[in-house]
Structure formats: C-alpha cells, structure tokens
Design an enzyme around this catalytic site. Structure first.
Site, PDB file in Angstrom:
ATOM      1  N   CYS A  45     -34.410 -12.281 -27.175  1.00 64.93           N
ATOM      2  CA  CYS A  45     -33.628 -11.608 -28.212  1.00 64.93           C
ATOM      3  C   CYS A  45     -34.499 -10.734 -29.106  1.00 64.93           C
ATOM      4  CB  CYS A  45     -32.980 -12.653 -29.138  1.00 64.93           C
ATOM      5  SG  CYS A  45     -31.875 -13.795 -28.346  1.00 64.93           S
TER       6      CYS A  45
ATOM      7  N   CYS B 102     -31.104 -11.131 -34.021  1.00 65.38           N
ATOM      8  CA  CYS B 102     -29.995 -11.750 -33.295  1.00 65.38           C
ATOM      9  C   CYS B 102     -29.339 -12.840 -34.138  1.00 65.38           C
ATOM     10  CB  CYS B 102     -30.476 -12.344 -31.970  1.00 65.38           C
ATOM     11  SG  CYS B 102     -29.115 -12.900 -30.926  1.00 65.38           S
TER      12      CYS B 102
ATOM     13  N   CYS C  98     -30.423 -11.151 -23.986  1.00 66.34           N
ATOM     14  CA  CYS C  98     -29.294 -11.763 -24.695  1.00 66.34           C
ATOM     15  C   CYS C  98     -28.054 -10.886 -24.594  1.00 66.34           C
ATOM     16  CB  CYS C  98     -29.713 -11.942 -26.163  1.00 66.34           C
ATOM     17  SG  CYS C  98     -28.399 -12.450 -27.267  1.00 66.34           S
TER      18      CYS C  98
ATOM     19  N   CYS D 118     -27.314  -9.665 -28.731  1.00 64.16           N
ATOM     20  CA  CYS D 118     -28.097  -8.624 -29.411  1.00 64.16           C
ATOM     21  C   CYS D 118     -28.588  -7.524 -28.471  1.00 64.16           C
ATOM     22  CB  CYS D 118     -29.274  -9.242 -30.165  1.00 64.16           C
ATOM     23  SG  CYS D 118     -30.624  -9.860 -29.116  1.00 64.16           S
TER      24      CYS D 118
END
Length: 188
Positions: free
Chosen positions: A40, A44, A71, A74
């Site tokens: 991430c 995030c 992810c 994000c």
C-alpha cells in the site's frame, strides 16, 4: 514470500505515517503486509497492520518483485488488482483464519476494499458469497474433527468458528443432511 534485500528498515517516522494515513509520504515509500501479501501507500485507509508484519519499500516495483500484490483500496501502482487475484487473497485469508469471527467488514479491512465491492466481486468469481465459502470451510473442518477426534460437538463447533452450538448443528445438518452426532456414527 521470500525475504528481500530491497526492503528497508521500518522507522518510527514511517510507522507514524502509516498509522496516521499521511498522504505527504505517498510515493516516498510503500509498505507491504506479510500476512496478507498486499502492499500500500502510507495514506491507505485500510486497517492498521501489526507492525511486525510490515515491510518497507522505496518503490512499487520492489514490492512486486518480492511477490506482494497492489492494494485494491489505495491502488499504489495506479492499477487495480485483477478480481481473481483479489479473491485469491480473500480465500487464502479465510482458509487460514476460518475459526475467527470473519465479517465482511473484517475481510474488507484485511483485503483492502469495501465490504460491498468485496461481496459482489467474490460472488461473481466464486459463484457463492464469502459467508457461504467460510461456512463450507468450517463444515469441512468439523467433518474431519468428527471422524478423527473424540471432541464433543460443542468443542468442535467452537474450534471451527461457531460460538453457538445450536446454530452449528442446524447448519451442519443443512449442509450435510446429517446432524454432527449422526455424521460421527457413519461408517466410512
């Protein structure tokens, strides 16, 4: 995941950026979570991971080389994780943590997405809901315990993630056609 030479030390400053979802650190570093296999941006909004499971990378390419997936929430690479890969992350997590209280909200936090999108995507890929998948895992584990242990039905229910024995018995019968006690008496 293999251990890396590209990962950096997790400093208190970077941990604070992750904990506070600080956008000013985005693209200065990325963090990966070993337990989920996802990486991430610091901003995030996913659930704060266990600090011991966090690995730091200077760029997304390093994280990808170490077999971490981007992810869904994000989108650290600007791209979405393909739905099949995202569902694989979910099923792997459920397979390992089936005895825990796994709600859509918990899965969404762990798998970095919204509960609604998670549910819809899972059903599209797996032809069943996350709840049905989890119930199937739990019933399968219960069947194994019934045939290989002398644990009581209540103990088995708790071990496989059902805090209420009566619900476990009803669901077991619905899924297998037999009560747990009758299932245990079968000749295999």
């Amino acid at each position: 995941m293999k251990e890396t030479y590209g990962a950096e030390h997790l400093t208190d400053e970077k941990w604070q950026a992750i904990a506070e979802n600080d956008e000013s650190y985005d693209f200065k570093f990325f963090y990966a979570v070993k337990s989920t296999g996802i990486f991430c941006r610091p901003s995030c909004k996913s659930k704060l991971p266990n600090r011991g499971n966090v690995r730091i990378f200077q760029n997304a390419e390093q994280a990808i080389r170490e077999e971490f997936r981007p992810c869904k929430r994000c989108r650290p690479t600007g791209e979405r994780l393909p739905d099949r890969e995202w569902v694989a992350v979910m099923t792997e997590y459920m397979d390992k943590n089936f005895a825990e209280a796994l709600t859509l909200e918990v899965l969404a936090d762990v798998c970095h997405g919204s509960p609604y999108h998670l549910h819809r995507t899972f059903k599209k890929i797996m032809s069943m809901t996350p709840t049905e998948y989890l119930q199937n895992i739990r019933i399968g584990k219960a069947q194994a315990y019934l045939l290989t242990s002398s644990l009581s039905v209540a103990e088995i229910a708790t071990r496989v993630g059902f805090p209420h024995t009566s619900y476990f018995i009803a669901l077991f019968k619905k899924k297998t056609g037999l009560t747990p006690a009758d299932y245990r008496k079968q000749e295999i």
